[in-house]
Design a protein around this motif. Structure first.
Motif, short mmCIF file in Angstrom:
data_model
loop_
_atom_site.label_atom_id
_atom_site.label_comp_id
_atom_site.label_asym_id
_atom_site.label_seq_id
_atom_site.Cartn_x
_atom_site.Cartn_y
_atom_site.Cartn_z
N PHE A 116 1.28 40.75 -80.55
CA PHE A 116 0.71 41.50 -79.46
C PHE A 116 0.04 40.58 -78.51
O PHE A 116 0.33 40.37 -77.43
CB PHE A 116 -0.20 42.64 -79.86
CG PHE A 116 -0.99 43.02 -78.52
CD1 PHE A 116 -0.49 44.07 -77.65
CD2 PHE A 116 -2.29 42.65 -78.40
CE1 PHE A 116 -1.05 44.53 -76.76
CE2 PHE A 116 -3.20 43.11 -77.39
CZ PHE A 116 -2.63 43.85 -76.68
N SER A 117 -0.89 39.71 -79.14
CA SER A 117 -1.26 38.52 -78.20
C SER A 117 -0.53 37.49 -77.52
O SER A 117 -0.41 37.23 -76.45
CB SER A 117 -2.47 37.73 -79.12
OG SER A 117 -3.54 38.54 -79.63
N ALA A 118 0.86 37.35 -78.22
CA ALA A 118 1.67 36.27 -77.57
C ALA A 118 2.41 37.02 -76.49
O ALA A 118 2.83 36.41 -75.38
CB ALA A 118 2.64 35.93 -78.71
N VAL A 119 2.67 38.22 -76.57
CA VAL A 119 3.19 39.10 -75.70
C VAL A 119 2.38 39.44 -74.65
O VAL A 119 2.93 39.39 -73.49
CB VAL A 119 3.91 40.44 -76.24
CG1 VAL A 119 4.54 41.26 -75.29
CG2 VAL A 119 5.11 40.05 -77.44
N ALA A 120 1.12 39.69 -74.78
CA ALA A 120 0.22 39.97 -73.81
C ALA A 120 -0.27 38.94 -72.84
O ALA A 120 -0.31 38.99 -71.58
CB ALA A 120 -0.88 40.78 -74.42
N THR A 121 -0.40 37.87 -73.49
CA THR A 121 -0.67 36.73 -72.46
C THR A 121 0.75 36.07 -71.98
O THR A 121 1.61 35.58 -72.57
CB THR A 121 -1.35 35.71 -73.31
OG1 THR A 121 -0.43 35.28 -74.50
CG2 THR A 121 -2.72 35.98 -73.88
N PRO A 122 0.66 35.88 -70.53
CA PRO A 122 1.98 35.21 -69.85
C PRO A 122 1.97 33.74 -70.28
O PRO A 122 3.25 33.37 -69.96
CB PRO A 122 1.59 35.52 -68.49
CG PRO A 122 0.07 35.71 -68.45
CD PRO A 122 -0.33 36.33 -69.61
N SER A 123 0.92 33.01 -70.74
CA SER A 123 0.95 31.81 -70.76
C SER A 123 1.55 31.18 -72.15
O SER A 123 1.40 32.26 -73.16
CB SER A 123 -0.49 31.30 -70.83
OG SER A 123 -0.45 29.76 -71.14
N THR A 124 2.23 30.44 -72.13
CA THR A 124 2.87 29.80 -73.51
C THR A 124 1.81 28.95 -74.28
O THR A 124 2.29 28.30 -75.49
CB THR A 124 4.26 28.96 -73.13
OG1 THR A 124 3.81 27.72 -72.33
CG2 THR A 124 5.18 29.84 -72.58
N ASP A 125 0.72 28.64 -73.76
CA ASP A 125 -0.39 28.02 -74.42
C ASP A 125 -1.07 28.45 -75.85
O ASP A 125 -1.52 29.91 -75.53
CB ASP A 125 -1.74 27.76 -73.49
CG ASP A 125 -2.64 26.98 -73.90
OD1 ASP A 125 -2.35 26.49 -75.14
OD2 ASP A 125 -3.68 26.88 -73.38
#
Length: 271
Positions: free
Chosen positions: A226-235
């Motif tokens: 969920f965090s990977a999808v919710a944050t637009p950054s690839t960081d």
């Protein structure tokens, strides 16, 4: 001959027929929507200040210099973005969108209370005292998640703008920027409500603390995705910055649920 009026005995536990239950849902939704509309109307008078508050950290992190002195002091390989707005109706759309988001956030105490008040009749009489605790905890969690997103956004913006090739101008539409900011603020705020939802399910008997603890691996993976999808950054640091507090809140909800289950078990043994 007049028929005697039948007096309906009120259920001591607050249970009600299906028709009354649906009527209660309609009334609760109406009150929640009305509160949001009232706050939205008030926020419409200050939408410019709201826009400035939402976009200032991002603009300060990625905006191009506005003076010759700032431009001269900037490294040659630094990328930046120029804020633009297109269309005759764009300012009106922005004002409406920002006012509505402000209404949802600022009216959260009202609609959170209405949500709990609708669920409360299904609880025992002694459990309804948690209504104010639900609102008192839910509002800070929602605002805390929103504030967390507000702090993470500048770093995310710097990472994304840094991908712009050197010598290329990056034109950043203001409506897209506001969409990004408001989406992350709302998503982070709702994500921080997850432990409160788990505790509520535990109080209603739908989910036990032991069952939540047994699914901790799946929850950790789900929160990470969920965090990977919710944050637009690839960081990955930005992703972990969102995932870490939700992990902590999840295990806190598990601990509270386990303590509640233990207390209920001891109470039943005494009876």
């Amino acid at each position: 001959m007049l028929q005697p009026v039948r007096i309906r005995n009120k259920d001591p536990e607050g249970r009600m027929p299906l028709a009354e239950h649906l009527r209660e849902l309609r009334n609760r939704l109406a009150k929640a929507v009305l509160a949001i509309l009232v706050v939205t109307a008030g926020a419409a008078f200050f939408y410019k200040e709201v826009i400035d508050f939402l976009t200032r950290p991002v603009l300060e992190s990625v905006g191009c210099p506005t003076s010759f002195a700032e431009l001269a002091a900037q490294p040659a390989n630094t990328t930046c973005a120029h804020i633009t707005i297109n269309g005759l109706l764009a300012p009106f759309t922005l004002a409406l969108k920002v006012s509505l988001v402000a209404g949802v956030v600022l009216a959260s105490p009202v609609w959170l209370y209405q949500l709990w008040a609708f669920v409360a009749p299904g609880l025992h009489k002694r459990e309804r005292k948690y209504a104010y605790a639900f609102v008192g905890t839910g509002v800070p969690l929602f605002l805390g998640g929103a504030f967390f997103a507000y702090q993470v956004l500048p770093r995310t913006a710097r990472v994304l703008i840094g991908l712009t090739p050197h010598g290329v101008n990056n034109l950043l539409p203001l409506d897209e920027l506001l969409d990004l900011v408001t989406r992350m603020v709302v998503v982070f705020g709702l994500a921080f409500e997850m432990p409160l939802l788990l505790v509520m399910l535990n109080l209603t008997g739908v989910l036990s603390g032991r069952r939540m603890l047994g699914r901790w691996r799946a929850m950790v993976v789900g929160i990470t995705v969920f965090s990977a999808v919710a944050t637009p950054s690839t960081d990955p640091l930005t992703m972990l910055a969102l995932a870490a507090p939700i992990w902590a809140l999840y295990f806190a909800a598990v601990a509270v649920s386990l303590l509640g289950d233990r207390r209920k078990a001891l109470g039943e043994r005494r009876v």
